[in-house]
Design an enzyme around this catalytic site. Structure first.
Site, PDB file in Angstrom:
ATOM      1  N   ARG A  50     -19.080 -20.580   5.549  1.00 15.95           N
ATOM      2  CA  ARG A  50     -19.925 -21.766   5.466  1.00 15.95           C
ATOM      3  C   ARG A  50     -21.235 -21.506   6.599  1.00 15.95           C
ATOM      4  O   ARG A  50     -20.858 -22.010   7.785  1.00 15.95           O
ATOM      5  CB  ARG A  50     -18.849 -22.805   5.961  1.00 15.95           C
ATOM      6  CG  ARG A  50     -17.896 -23.050   4.761  1.00 15.95           C
ATOM      7  CD  ARG A  50     -17.124 -24.219   5.221  1.00 15.95           C
ATOM      8  NE  ARG A  50     -16.170 -24.459   4.126  1.00 15.95           N
ATOM      9  CZ  ARG A  50     -15.192 -25.282   4.042  1.00 15.95           C
ATOM     10  NH1 ARG A  50     -14.992 -26.163   5.242  1.00 15.95           N
ATOM     11  NH2 ARG A  50     -14.187 -25.491   3.426  1.00 15.95           N
ATOM     12  N   ASP A  52     -24.117 -22.038   8.806  1.00 18.52           N
ATOM     13  CA  ASP A  52     -24.851 -23.328   9.451  1.00 18.52           C
ATOM     14  C   ASP A  52     -26.066 -23.480   9.010  1.00 18.52           C
ATOM     15  O   ASP A  52     -26.821 -22.651   8.468  1.00 18.52           O
ATOM     16  CB  ASP A  52     -24.737 -23.398  10.901  1.00 18.52           C
ATOM     17  CG  ASP A  52     -23.113 -23.554  11.455  1.00 18.52           C
ATOM     18  OD1 ASP A  52     -22.399 -24.160  10.729  1.00 18.52           O
ATOM     19  OD2 ASP A  52     -23.000 -23.099  12.663  1.00 18.52           O
ATOM     20  N   TYR A 110     -21.920 -10.379  10.928  1.00 17.44           N
ATOM     21  CA  TYR A 110     -23.095 -11.202  11.252  1.00 17.44           C
ATOM     22  C   TYR A 110     -24.047 -10.354  12.304  1.00 17.44           C
ATOM     23  O   TYR A 110     -23.370  -9.315  12.965  1.00 17.44           O
ATOM     24  CB  TYR A 110     -22.794 -12.237  11.810  1.00 17.44           C
ATOM     25  CG  TYR A 110     -22.222 -13.519  11.185  1.00 17.44           C
ATOM     26  CD1 TYR A 110     -22.801 -14.460  10.492  1.00 17.44           C
ATOM     27  CD2 TYR A 110     -20.722 -13.662  11.070  1.00 17.44           C
ATOM     28  CE1 TYR A 110     -22.329 -15.366   9.929  1.00 17.44           C
ATOM     29  CE2 TYR A 110     -20.115 -14.652  10.174  1.00 17.44           C
ATOM     30  CZ  TYR A 110     -21.053 -15.708   9.585  1.00 17.44           C
ATOM     31  OH  TYR A 110     -20.444 -16.532   8.945  1.00 17.44           O
ATOM     32  N   ARG A 197     -23.564 -17.494  17.463  1.00 17.19           N
ATOM     33  CA  ARG A 197     -24.679 -17.876  18.323  1.00 17.19           C
ATOM     34  C   ARG A 197     -24.283 -18.227  20.085  1.00 17.19           C
ATOM     35  O   ARG A 197     -25.144 -18.033  20.893  1.00 17.19           O
ATOM     36  CB  ARG A 197     -25.384 -19.157  17.759  1.00 17.19           C
ATOM     37  CG  ARG A 197     -26.152 -18.725  16.363  1.00 17.19           C
ATOM     38  CD  ARG A 197     -27.063 -19.676  15.881  1.00 17.19           C
ATOM     39  NE  ARG A 197     -26.413 -20.890  15.599  1.00 17.19           N
ATOM     40  CZ  ARG A 197     -26.699 -22.177  15.968  1.00 17.19           C
ATOM     41  NH1 ARG A 197     -27.628 -22.290  16.489  1.00 17.19           N
ATOM     42  NH2 ARG A 197     -26.185 -23.236  15.335  1.00 17.19           N
TER      43      ARG A 197
END
Length: 251
Positions: A50, A52, A110, A197
């Site tokens: 999911r 962002d 990622y 992040r």
């Protein structure tokens, strides 16, 4: 029922993340609208991650079930005709009935991209975070190696998240520089909301404000990790530098 797997690439700039939200453009909602147009049947898709608001993907995976006999290539061509240009279906395959894009995944990877020079870029402003302070890649990699394994990442979880188990297992993480860009990649069995992040932001904070000794920097990062307190970590870097690179499955 057939089980159809999609691999998606998208620019998340104009979307409020992956998950469908009322009256807001999302990746899931946009793909489902295109599928409904193509099949003349309401279809719900399941995503592997999911992402962002503003986060991109090069290898997002989704699946859906249908009893229609549309060929795989027709699904891909049809969807790419109906979807906006910032979402692309890279591949379509028929998979086993028990395949689940989210729960069958064994890892997700990622990448965070940083433009590390003294001036920003007009062309790449949507896909790379401009950070003018020089980054010592060796120091970042020292932290990267120190967090491989299972850890409680509560310090890097977005405030207000409802996940009960904050433990994630990091399989690989690394940092490298190519010309004026610094890339940070991380692969794990799962991620907390906002975790990548927050980790990148905390690493940048540590290497900027702590003496350049590798041991000191790793100790500082681990003191934040072990505190399990989001308030002690660094600020999250912007979403536009982050991309879901790939999702791994056993088969």
């Amino acid at each position: 029922m057939r089980n159809i797997k999609l691999v998606l690439e998208y620019d998340g700039t104009n979307y409020h993340g992956w998950q469908t939200q009322p009256n807001l453009p999302t990746i899931q909602g946009t793909v489902e609208e295109a599928l409904t147009q193509l099949t003349k049947t309401p279809i719900q898709i399941i995503g592997a991650g999911r992402t962002d608001t503003g986060v991109h993907a090069e290898g997002q995976v989704a699946n859906f079930h249908t009893n229609l006999s549309i060929p795989q290539v027709a699904f891909q061509k049809g969807l790419n005709t109906l979807l906006p240009r910032d979402i692309v279906v890279c591949s379509v395959t028929e998979v086993d009935a028990d395949f689940h894009a989210r729960f069958s995944a064994i890892s997700r990877r990622y990448r965070y991209t940083i433009l590390n020079r003294t001036y920003p870029s007009a062309i790449l402003r949507r896909t790379a975070y401009f950070y003018p302070v020089p980054i010592d890649v060796a120091l970042v990699n020292a932290i990267c190696q120190s967090i491989i394994g299972k850890w409680d990442f509560s310090s890097f979880q977005k405030t207000g998240s409802d996940r009960l188990n904050p433990v994630c297992e990091i399989f690989e993480t690394c940092c490298w520089k190519a010309e004026e860009y610094v890339y940070f990649e991380i692969e794990a069995n799962s991620f907390l909301r906002g975790m990548v992040r927050a980790i990148v932001g905390t690493i940048l904070k540590c290497i900027k404000h702590v003496n350049g000794n590798m041991e000191n920097i790793c100790d500082r990062f681990h003191s934040i990790l072990e505190a399990k307190d989001r308030a002690l970590a660094g600020p999250s870097v912007p979403a536009h530098g982050l991309s879901l690179i790939r999702v791994e499955y056993n088969n």
